[in-house]
Write a protein that holds these residues in place. Structure first.
Motif, mmCIF file in Angstrom:
data_model
loop_
_atom_site.group_PDB
_atom_site.id
_atom_site.type_symbol
_atom_site.label_atom_id
_atom_site.label_comp_id
_atom_site.label_asym_id
_atom_site.label_seq_id
_atom_site.Cartn_x
_atom_site.Cartn_y
_atom_site.Cartn_z
ATOM 1 N N PHE A 117 10.164 2.088 7.058
ATOM 2 C CA PHE A 117 9.013 2.612 6.523
ATOM 3 C C PHE A 117 9.080 2.345 4.858
ATOM 4 N N ASP A 118 10.289 2.496 4.140
ATOM 5 C CA ASP A 118 10.266 2.338 2.640
ATOM 6 C C ASP A 118 10.476 1.184 2.473
ATOM 7 N N ALA A 119 10.598 0.231 3.164
ATOM 8 C CA ALA A 119 10.980 -1.166 2.685
ATOM 9 C C ALA A 119 9.562 -1.768 2.087
ATOM 10 N N GLU A 120 9.885 -2.435 1.095
ATOM 11 C CA GLU A 120 8.842 -3.196 0.210
ATOM 12 C C GLU A 120 8.784 -4.564 0.074
ATOM 13 N N PRO A 121 7.695 -5.235 0.167
ATOM 14 C CA PRO A 121 7.574 -6.692 -0.303
ATOM 15 C C PRO A 121 7.750 -7.001 -1.845
ATOM 16 N N GLU A 122 8.586 -8.183 -1.912
ATOM 17 C CA GLU A 122 8.709 -8.529 -3.311
ATOM 18 C C GLU A 122 8.217 -9.913 -3.569
ATOM 19 N N ASP A 145 -1.230 -8.243 -0.530
ATOM 20 C CA ASP A 145 0.057 -7.875 -1.288
ATOM 21 C C ASP A 145 1.229 -7.810 -0.384
ATOM 22 N N GLY A 146 0.969 -8.197 1.067
ATOM 23 C CA GLY A 146 2.393 -8.430 1.559
ATOM 24 C C GLY A 146 2.848 -7.100 2.129
ATOM 25 N N VAL A 147 2.101 -6.042 2.102
ATOM 26 C CA VAL A 147 2.331 -4.764 2.808
ATOM 27 C C VAL A 147 1.951 -4.660 4.141
ATOM 28 N N LEU A 148 2.760 -4.376 5.220
ATOM 29 C CA LEU A 148 2.595 -4.370 6.553
ATOM 30 C C LEU A 148 2.255 -2.862 6.917
ATOM 31 N N PRO A 149 1.254 -2.812 7.774
ATOM 32 C CA PRO A 149 0.829 -1.349 7.910
ATOM 33 C C PRO A 149 1.928 -0.556 8.744
ATOM 34 N N ASP A 150 2.037 0.740 8.623
ATOM 35 C CA ASP A 150 3.061 1.464 9.309
ATOM 36 C C ASP A 150 2.421 2.390 10.522
ATOM 37 N N CYS A 151 3.288 2.634 11.255
ATOM 38 C CA CYS A 151 2.977 3.189 12.588
ATOM 39 C C CYS A 151 4.226 4.168 12.930
ATOM 40 N N TRP A 152 4.260 4.704 14.257
ATOM 41 C CA TRP A 152 5.213 5.693 14.640
ATOM 42 C C TRP A 152 6.004 4.688 15.687
ATOM 43 N N LEU A 153 7.481 4.993 15.519
ATOM 44 C CA LEU A 153 8.186 4.424 16.292
ATOM 45 C C LEU A 153 8.977 5.740 17.182
ATOM 46 N N ASN A 204 -0.004 4.181 16.692
ATOM 47 C CA ASN A 204 -0.806 4.288 15.361
ATOM 48 C C ASN A 204 -1.593 5.538 15.301
ATOM 49 N N LEU A 205 -1.016 6.518 16.076
ATOM 50 C CA LEU A 205 -1.496 8.075 15.694
ATOM 51 C C LEU A 205 -1.462 8.334 14.471
ATOM 52 N N PRO A 206 -1.993 9.316 13.884
ATOM 53 C CA PRO A 206 -1.814 9.878 12.352
ATOM 54 C C PRO A 206 -0.658 10.178 12.066
ATOM 55 N N PRO A 207 0.111 10.088 10.823
ATOM 56 C CA PRO A 207 1.372 10.453 10.337
ATOM 57 C C PRO A 207 1.712 11.797 10.899
ATOM 58 N N ASP A 208 0.705 12.915 10.679
ATOM 59 C CA ASP A 208 1.088 14.212 10.921
ATOM 60 C C ASP A 208 0.964 14.553 12.483
ATOM 61 N N THR A 209 0.941 13.407 13.372
ATOM 62 C CA THR A 209 1.044 14.013 14.772
ATOM 63 C C THR A 209 2.359 14.396 15.410
ATOM 64 N N PRO A 210 2.332 15.648 15.866
ATOM 65 C CA PRO A 210 3.626 16.274 16.262
ATOM 66 C C PRO A 210 4.378 15.585 17.419
ATOM 67 N N PHE A 266 14.471 12.840 22.057
ATOM 68 C CA PHE A 266 13.419 11.884 21.225
ATOM 69 C C PHE A 266 13.662 12.043 19.676
ATOM 70 N N ALA A 267 13.420 10.926 19.021
ATOM 71 C CA ALA A 267 12.994 10.959 17.617
ATOM 72 C C ALA A 267 11.876 10.043 17.443
ATOM 73 N N ALA A 268 11.207 10.551 16.289
ATOM 74 C CA ALA A 268 10.018 9.593 16.015
ATOM 75 C C ALA A 268 10.125 9.228 14.323
ATOM 76 N N VAL A 269 9.989 8.016 13.880
ATOM 77 C CA VAL A 269 10.050 7.829 12.446
ATOM 78 C C VAL A 269 8.858 6.839 12.444
ATOM 79 N N ARG A 270 8.527 6.762 10.972
ATOM 80 C CA ARG A 270 7.730 5.738 10.655
ATOM 81 C C ARG A 270 8.095 4.397 10.354
ATOM 82 N N VAL A 271 7.602 3.300 10.712
ATOM 83 C CA VAL A 271 8.017 1.765 10.807
ATOM 84 C C VAL A 271 7.079 0.970 10.296
ATOM 85 N N ARG A 272 7.293 -0.397 9.962
ATOM 86 C CA ARG A 272 6.311 -1.240 9.747
ATOM 87 C C ARG A 272 6.428 -2.600 10.695
ATOM 88 N N PRO A 273 5.880 -2.451 11.833
ATOM 89 C CA PRO A 273 6.197 -3.824 12.831
ATOM 90 C C PRO A 273 6.073 -5.087 12.227
#
Length: 426
Positions: free
Chosen positions: A231-236, A316-324, A342-348, A288-295
């Motif tokens: 999730f925290d990867a950034e394009p350069e 800008d090169g930024v890929l959308p994030d979603c749940w893994l 692609n459910l919202p980031p606050d999804t339990p 289970f574990a759930a983290v935000r990633v950028r496919p």
């Protein structure tokens, strides 16, 4: 089941048929539809037209053959009415995309070809149908079907003519058929709460993009080799060298790892034990574990880049994030299952797990549709015949589902999924 109960079910079925087959133009055709549904729901291992006609007191093989194979009644309004009746009753938590294979001999049954057959677990001669089901923890129902037409059928004019395939029908990938069905259901005013599918569909970035473009949320199983950036990867963008040429485009400079690598890197301590439902032998539980990633991947990047360039002239090169979401069973050496959502980031995470696991209801559907109601017993070869048969099998399944969910439905009784038949004398 006593005589009074048989009469009650017959009367209930008559009302159901009158409503669901109201679009069928002729009274005698609706009567044949009632007869066909009874044949599908009665006892008997084989649900071909000949076998059903022999078991039914009012069965006429020639009449039933004509009604299913030659009549021109439209199955689409029938399917729509089934959806209108069943969706409020089932109250689905998700719609599930899946497909089912039906082994077939010969080469003249519509859509038959050597292809992977899930029923046999290998490549074999079969038909494949893609379907969309509404599912909850207690019930489910098919909403639409599409018969998959292999590529070698698209240009085979002889077989197309013999099987009465409409001219506008051609080869379409299964994921496109799934989107077509969702579009058709949307035209009927029906939209899914969440879309769920197995890895054969979820791994396809085009399907995920198609769902997002339609504003639909999803929880899709994927293969372990699907790549994603943290999730925290950034394009350069590197500095421009010289004063000529294009400005360097921002992009991710490190190769995206697989979701298997990302999930494993979390460590076992990140996986929490969760129960998603009560099974026949107790709680179904895993970690289970759930983290935000950028496919990542070209299939993901291209439509995003094209849309951004068309709208604002650059990306800008930024890929959308979603749940893994990943599952790591206790005692296993590594995670075993993966989903993107692609459910919202606050999804339990409990909601993610529950939706990821709801596909079990569809396997229940297929068992009843095939083994109890004869989905794969149709012996006709034509395109209209196959669609008529599938619409009637869906109607039979809908009727049984309504009976099971009725407040005073007899339990246990012959309407169980084990027999799927009200009575031998219905």
């Amino acid at each position: 089941m006593d005589l009074h109960e048989v009469r009650r079910v017959r009367a209930t079925l008559a009302l159901f048929v009158a409503d669901v087959l109201a679009s069928v133009p002729r009274k005698d055709q609706r009567a044949k539809g009632d007869c066909y549904l009874r044949g599908l729901m009665l006892d008997g291992r084989r649900k071909s037209i000949q076998a059903m006609a022999e078991r039914l007191p009012d069965g006429n093989e020639q009449n039933l053959q004509q009604f299913v194979n030659q009549s021109t009644w439209d199955p689409v309004p029938v399917q729509r009415r089934i959806c209108e009746r069943l969706l409020p009753l089932v109250d689905p938590v998700a719609w599930v995309i899946d497909d089912v294979s039906m082994p077939k001999d010969g080469r003249m049954s519509v859509g038959v070809a050597p292809q992977y057959c899930g029923a046999l677990g290998k490549r074999a001669n079969c038909q494949v149908a893609v379907s969309v089901h509404a599912a909850s923890d207690t019930a489910s129902c098919p909403l639409q079907w599409r018969l998959f037409l292999p590529e070698d059928w698209a240009a085979d004019s002889h077989r197309r003519t013999r099987t009465l395939i409409p001219p506008e029908v051609t080869h379409r990938e299964k994921w496109r058929l799934a989107l077509d069905m969702l579009d058709s259901l949307a035209d009927w005013g029906m939209t899914p709460p969440v879309v769920v599918a197995d890895a054969a569909y979820g791994t396809n970035a085009h399907l995920r993009a198609g769902l997002s473009e339609r504003g639909l949320t999803y929880v899709l199983s994927i293969r372990s080799d699907v790549s994603a950036h943290p999730f925290d990867a950034e394009p350069e963008a590197p500095e421009r060298k010289g004063s000529v040429g294009c400005w360097p485009q921002p992009r991710y400079r490190r190769k995206a790892p697989s979701v298997a690598v990302l999930a494993t890197s979390l460590g076992q301590d990140a996986f929490v034990p969760l129960t998603w439902r009560q099974g026949s032998k107790g709680e179904l539980r895993s970690r289970f574990a759930a983290v935000r990633v950028r496919p990542a991947g070209k299939a993901v990047e291209r439509p995003i880049k094209a849309a951004a360039s068309a709208e604002q002239g650059w990306w800008d090169g930024v890929l959308p994030d979603c749940w893994l979401l990943a599952e790591w069973p206790a005692g296993a050496e590594a995670p075993s299952e993966y989903w993107l959502s692609n459910l919202p980031p606050d999804t339990p995470i409990t909601d993610l797990v529950r939706l990821a696991k709801v596909r079990w209801r569809i396997e229940h559907d297929y068992r009843e549709l095939k083994h109890g109601l004869g989905l794969d017993h149709f012996e006709g070869r034509s395109w209209p015949g196959w669609h008529h048969h599938v619409a009637l099998v869906t109607a039979a399944h809908a009727f049984l589902t309504e009976q099971r969910l009725a407040p005073k439905a007899p339990q246990p009784g012959p309407l169980s999924s084990r027999s799927s038949t009200p009575s031998r004398t219905l």
